[in-house]
Design a protein around this motif. Structure first.
Motif, PDB file in Angstrom:
ATOM      1  N   HIS A 165       0.845  -1.200   0.000  1.00  0.00           N
ATOM      2  CA  HIS A 165       0.000   0.000   0.000  1.00  0.00           C
ATOM      3  C   HIS A 165       0.881   1.251   0.000  1.00  0.00           C
ATOM      4  O   HIS A 165       1.947   1.263   0.616  1.00  0.00           O
ATOM      5  CB  HIS A 165      -0.895   0.065   1.254  1.00  0.00           C
ATOM      6  CG  HIS A 165      -1.729  -1.161   1.471  1.00  0.00           C
ATOM      7  ND1 HIS A 165      -2.903  -1.398   0.794  1.00  0.00           N
ATOM      8  CD2 HIS A 165      -1.545  -2.227   2.286  1.00  0.00           C
ATOM      9  CE1 HIS A 165      -3.414  -2.564   1.187  1.00  0.00           C
ATOM     10  NE2 HIS A 165      -2.610  -3.086   2.096  1.00  0.00           N
ATOM     11  N   CYS A 210      -0.363   4.750   1.122  1.00  0.00           N
ATOM     12  CA  CYS A 210      -1.465   5.578   1.619  1.00  0.00           C
ATOM     13  C   CYS A 210      -0.958   7.010   1.796  1.00  0.00           C
ATOM     14  O   CYS A 210       0.220   7.223   2.074  1.00  0.00           O
ATOM     15  CB  CYS A 210      -1.976   5.039   2.947  1.00  0.00           C
ATOM     16  SG  CYS A 210      -2.401   3.277   2.840  1.00  0.00           S
ATOM     17  N   SER A 263      -6.092   9.112   1.557  1.00  0.00           N
ATOM     18  CA  SER A 263      -6.411   7.891   0.814  1.00  0.00           C
ATOM     19  C   SER A 263      -5.915   6.665   1.576  1.00  0.00           C
ATOM     20  O   SER A 263      -4.779   6.645   2.054  1.00  0.00           O
ATOM     21  CB  SER A 263      -5.753   7.924  -0.566  1.00  0.00           C
ATOM     22  OG  SER A 263      -5.738   6.626  -1.140  1.00  0.00           O
ATOM     23  N   ASP A 264      -6.779   5.636   1.651  1.00  0.00           N
ATOM     24  CA  ASP A 264      -6.401   4.374   2.306  1.00  0.00           C
ATOM     25  C   ASP A 264      -5.674   3.427   1.351  1.00  0.00           C
ATOM     26  O   ASP A 264      -5.093   2.432   1.802  1.00  0.00           O
ATOM     27  CB  ASP A 264      -7.653   3.664   2.839  1.00  0.00           C
ATOM     28  CG  ASP A 264      -8.359   4.460   3.920  1.00  0.00           C
ATOM     29  OD1 ASP A 264      -7.667   4.972   4.810  1.00  0.00           O
ATOM     30  OD2 ASP A 264      -9.594   4.576   3.863  1.00  0.00           O
ATOM     31  N   GLU A 278      -6.261  -0.297   1.982  1.00  0.00           N
ATOM     32  CA  GLU A 278      -6.424  -0.726   3.377  1.00  0.00           C
ATOM     33  C   GLU A 278      -7.905  -0.583   3.740  1.00  0.00           C
ATOM     34  O   GLU A 278      -8.638   0.179   3.089  1.00  0.00           O
ATOM     35  CB  GLU A 278      -5.574   0.147   4.321  1.00  0.00           C
ATOM     36  CG  GLU A 278      -4.070  -0.038   4.181  1.00  0.00           C
ATOM     37  CD  GLU A 278      -3.528  -1.289   4.887  1.00  0.00           C
ATOM     38  OE1 GLU A 278      -4.264  -2.284   4.991  1.00  0.00           O
ATOM     39  OE2 GLU A 278      -2.346  -1.259   5.308  1.00  0.00           O
ATOM     40  N   THR A 300      -8.747   3.284   7.994  1.00  0.00           N
ATOM     41  CA  THR A 300      -7.693   2.773   8.885  1.00  0.00           C
ATOM     42  C   THR A 300      -6.304   3.333   8.552  1.00  0.00           C
ATOM     43  O   THR A 300      -5.356   3.071   9.280  1.00  0.00           O
ATOM     44  CB  THR A 300      -7.591   1.232   8.818  1.00  0.00           C
ATOM     45  OG1 THR A 300      -7.243   0.842   7.483  1.00  0.00           O
ATOM     46  CG2 THR A 300      -8.889   0.575   9.231  1.00  0.00           C
ATOM     47  N   ALA A 301      -6.173   4.103   7.455  1.00  0.00           N
ATOM     48  CA  ALA A 301      -4.829   4.543   7.045  1.00  0.00           C
ATOM     49  C   ALA A 301      -4.786   6.045   6.769  1.00  0.00           C
ATOM     50  O   ALA A 301      -4.210   6.821   7.533  1.00  0.00           O
ATOM     51  CB  ALA A 301      -4.378   3.755   5.809  1.00  0.00           C
ATOM     52  N   GLY A 302      -5.432   6.469   5.667  1.00  0.00           N
ATOM     53  CA  GLY A 302      -5.365   7.888   5.302  1.00  0.00           C
ATOM     54  C   GLY A 302      -5.934   8.812   6.363  1.00  0.00           C
ATOM     55  O   GLY A 302      -5.343   9.846   6.684  1.00  0.00           O
ATOM     56  N   TYR A 331      -0.502   3.640  11.226  1.00  0.00           N
ATOM     57  CA  TYR A 331      -0.429   4.712  10.219  1.00  0.00           C
ATOM     58  C   TYR A 331      -0.346   6.097  10.866  1.00  0.00           C
ATOM     59  O   TYR A 331       0.452   6.940  10.454  1.00  0.00           O
ATOM     60  CB  TYR A 331      -1.617   4.634   9.251  1.00  0.00           C
ATOM     61  CG  TYR A 331      -1.408   3.609   8.162  1.00  0.00           C
ATOM     62  CD1 TYR A 331      -0.627   3.901   7.049  1.00  0.00           C
ATOM     63  CD2 TYR A 331      -1.978   2.337   8.244  1.00  0.00           C
ATOM     64  CE1 TYR A 331      -0.420   2.960   6.045  1.00  0.00           C
ATOM     65  CE2 TYR A 331      -1.785   1.385   7.244  1.00  0.00           C
ATOM     66  CZ  TYR A 331      -0.996   1.706   6.150  1.00  0.00           C
ATOM     67  OH  TYR A 331      -0.784   0.768   5.161  1.00  0.00           O
TER      68      TYR A 331
END
Length: 208
Positions: free
Chosen positions: A52, A54, A69-70, A73, A77-79, A116
């Motif tokens: 990924h 992100c 942006s994920d 993922e 949970t990321a971006g 993240y």
């Protein structure tokens, strides 16, 4: 209008490992959304085999542009935790890309959010931040005879000289905190025996 903001001091990368997954956080200052998007594209190109890439970025002293942006993922949970970390730390005009190489151990939603967001915070600590303050731009016009001493006096009193141009007279562009404008006019009249003029321009941000 925001009086000052923080931004990342320089471009750089911070790496951490969590449950055998590698997380690389690349941070860079970004003056515009186009710059932020260009940085994201460049990091993605550098890591084509990553699981990924992100990203999150914040542009504008008042954080008027925010994107995250994920990149595959699980949603949010990321971006989003990356963006929340940038906002929590009050950094602006900054882009962050976290590249993940999956190590075979699932982290779960909570683990991903911590990973993240956490690596962005660690990267900010590692690279450092600088404060930028809002200034009023002003152009001082003075004769050649007094210009050298005036430039020295400006620097000695901590006023930021941004540009100097030479023509029939010398034009010195400086940045002034808004509250200092009236005081500066009086100081300038004393320093140049009333021979210099000061013309106010727009606004800009400079290092505080």
């Amino acid at each position: 209008m925001q009086e000052q903001y923080l931004t990342v001091a320089r471009e750089g990368v911070h790496e951490t490992e969590i449950n055998r997954s590698r997380f690389l956080c690349a941070l860079a200052p970004a003056a515009t959304e186009q710059e932020a998007q260009g940085f994201v594209a460049r990091i993605r190109k550098e890591h084509p085999t990553a699981t990924h890439n992100c990203y999150a970025y914040v542009v504008g002293a008042d954080a008027s542009v925010q994107k995250a942006s994920d990149d595959g993922e699980p949603g949010g949970t990321a971006g989003v935790p990356m963006l929340q970390m940038l906002l929590r730390r009050d950094v602006r005009y900054v882009a962050a890309v976290v590249t993940r190489y999956y190590g075979g151990v699932k982290l779960g939603a909570g683990g991903l959010i911590r990973a993240y967001g956490g690596v962005v915070g660690e990267a900010l600590d590692a690279l450092g931040t600088v404060a930028r303050r809002r200034y009023r731009l002003a152009t001082v016009t003075v004769d050649h005879q007094r210009a050298g001493k005036l430039q020295n006096d400006l620097r000695a009193t901590g006023r930021a000289v941004r540009d100097v141009s030479y023509g029939d007279a010398v034009r010195i562009e400086i940045g002034l905190p808004e509250a200092d404008v009236d005081g500066f006019r009086s100081w300038l009249a004393d320093a140049t025996a009333g021979t210099a003029t000061c013309e106010l321009g727009g606004e800009a941000y400079g290092e505080a």
